[in-house]
Design a protein around this motif. Sequence first.
Motif, PDB file in Angstrom:
ATOM      1  N   TRP A  89     -10.684  -0.997   3.713  1.00 49.68           N
ATOM      2  CA  TRP A  89      -9.576  -1.168   4.443  1.00 49.68           C
ATOM      3  C   TRP A  89      -8.796  -0.275   4.963  1.00 49.68           C
ATOM      4  N   ALA A  90      -8.364  -0.476   6.266  1.00 49.04           N
ATOM      5  CA  ALA A  90      -7.405   0.421   6.841  1.00 49.04           C
ATOM      6  C   ALA A  90      -6.148  -0.171   7.454  1.00 49.04           C
ATOM      7  N   VAL A  91      -5.028   0.807   7.582  1.00 53.12           N
ATOM      8  CA  VAL A  91      -3.901   0.369   8.005  1.00 53.12           C
ATOM      9  C   VAL A  91      -3.440   1.161   9.396  1.00 53.12           C
ATOM     10  N   VAL A  92      -3.260   0.530  10.665  1.00 51.87           N
ATOM     11  CA  VAL A  92      -3.114   1.355  11.647  1.00 51.87           C
ATOM     12  C   VAL A  92      -1.455   1.058  12.060  1.00 51.87           C
ATOM     13  N   LYS A  93      -0.594   1.997  12.236  1.00 51.54           N
ATOM     14  CA  LYS A  93       0.727   1.827  12.828  1.00 51.54           C
ATOM     15  C   LYS A  93       0.873   2.497  14.375  1.00 51.54           C
ATOM     16  N   ASP A  94       1.392   1.574  14.973  1.00 50.37           N
ATOM     17  CA  ASP A  94       1.698   2.045  16.372  1.00 50.37           C
ATOM     18  C   ASP A  94       3.193   2.247  16.937  1.00 50.37           C
ATOM     19  N   ALA A  95       3.672   3.330  17.565  1.00 48.45           N
ATOM     20  CA  ALA A  95       5.065   3.276  17.919  1.00 48.45           C
ATOM     21  C   ALA A  95       5.193   4.271  18.990  1.00 48.45           C
ATOM     22  N   LEU A  96       6.242   4.101  19.956  1.00 48.96           N
ATOM     23  CA  LEU A  96       6.616   4.787  20.833  1.00 48.96           C
ATOM     24  C   LEU A  96       8.046   5.786  20.030  1.00 48.96           C
ATOM     25  N   THR A  97       7.271   6.800  19.676  1.00 50.91           N
ATOM     26  CA  THR A  97       8.111   7.446  18.627  1.00 50.91           C
ATOM     27  C   THR A  97       9.514   8.164  19.026  1.00 50.91           C
TER      28      THR A  97
END
Length: 311
Positions: A89-97
């Motif tokens: 299992w993997a978790v990806v986080k996306d953001a314009l930081t």
Amino acid sequence: MSPRKDPFPPIASYGFLSDCHTAALVSYDGSVEWLCFPRFDSPSAFAALLDRGAGHMSLRPKGVIVPIARRYEPGTLVIETTWVTETGWAVVKDALTIADWVPAGDGSDRQGRPETAHESDHSLLRTMTCIDGEVEMEMECAPRFAYGAETARWSGGELGEATATAEDGTELTLTSDLELAVEGGVVRGTVKLGEDQTAFCALTWSDGELGGPRSAPEALERIDSTEEFWREWLRDGNFPDHPWRIHLQRSALVLKGLTYTPTGAIVAAPTTSLPETPGGERNWDYRFSWIRDSTFSLWALHTLGFDHEAR
């Protein structure tokens, strides 16, 4: 029967990212398909939303195209996508930081902006963490500048950094701890993660002091700082203790995300060239601040208790 494959995802399946300077749209399968930089109204680098060959940045486990879950981190414009494979299992986080930032001087250059302890670091950041087992992640970055008209000219690729250059000299820098390979106008990266291991990739379009992150711990710190910014801003609002509260908060975050920080202008939408109806002519650029739309937005901000922000 296999599901029908549509080259364009439903518009409602895109997630919205913002740093209050520009915006990005992320499809359900982990592909950034709209990004203009450095401002909302700049020419696009990713525009697969309009043309499948006009630029994208995908990130997903090898051999998997449908995540098991996706959500906004509560109280933020950070997207969390959960993937499951045959091995883990993997978790990806996306953001314009949005990084921690301490104002300097007397504040006379702030043009009436609300006080803040944060500022955009002009970067699209994607982190990936294996939470169980082992997962092999794949990244593909294929920008096309000038609304898809120009193929990116890449240089570098060693030591986890590559730079894409447009014909007018505009640069987009990719930093990552993935193993990168440059081929024509595309950069691909792979990494195999074990449990509790994290990797990252970031696109940066600023010559500022921060630049892109150089390590996974630094990338996670920037995600945390971005989440703190959104939650801190949301705390100033006045939301009723009601089942609709989450929807009011999400709407407020979208209004804030559509606000251009240097001037306070609120864009009607972050996109252009999407027809109101398929094949229709009403496909204008909505990255403008219209008086009517802004009036409704300011009324909403006042109603939710963001008086300083509205002023």
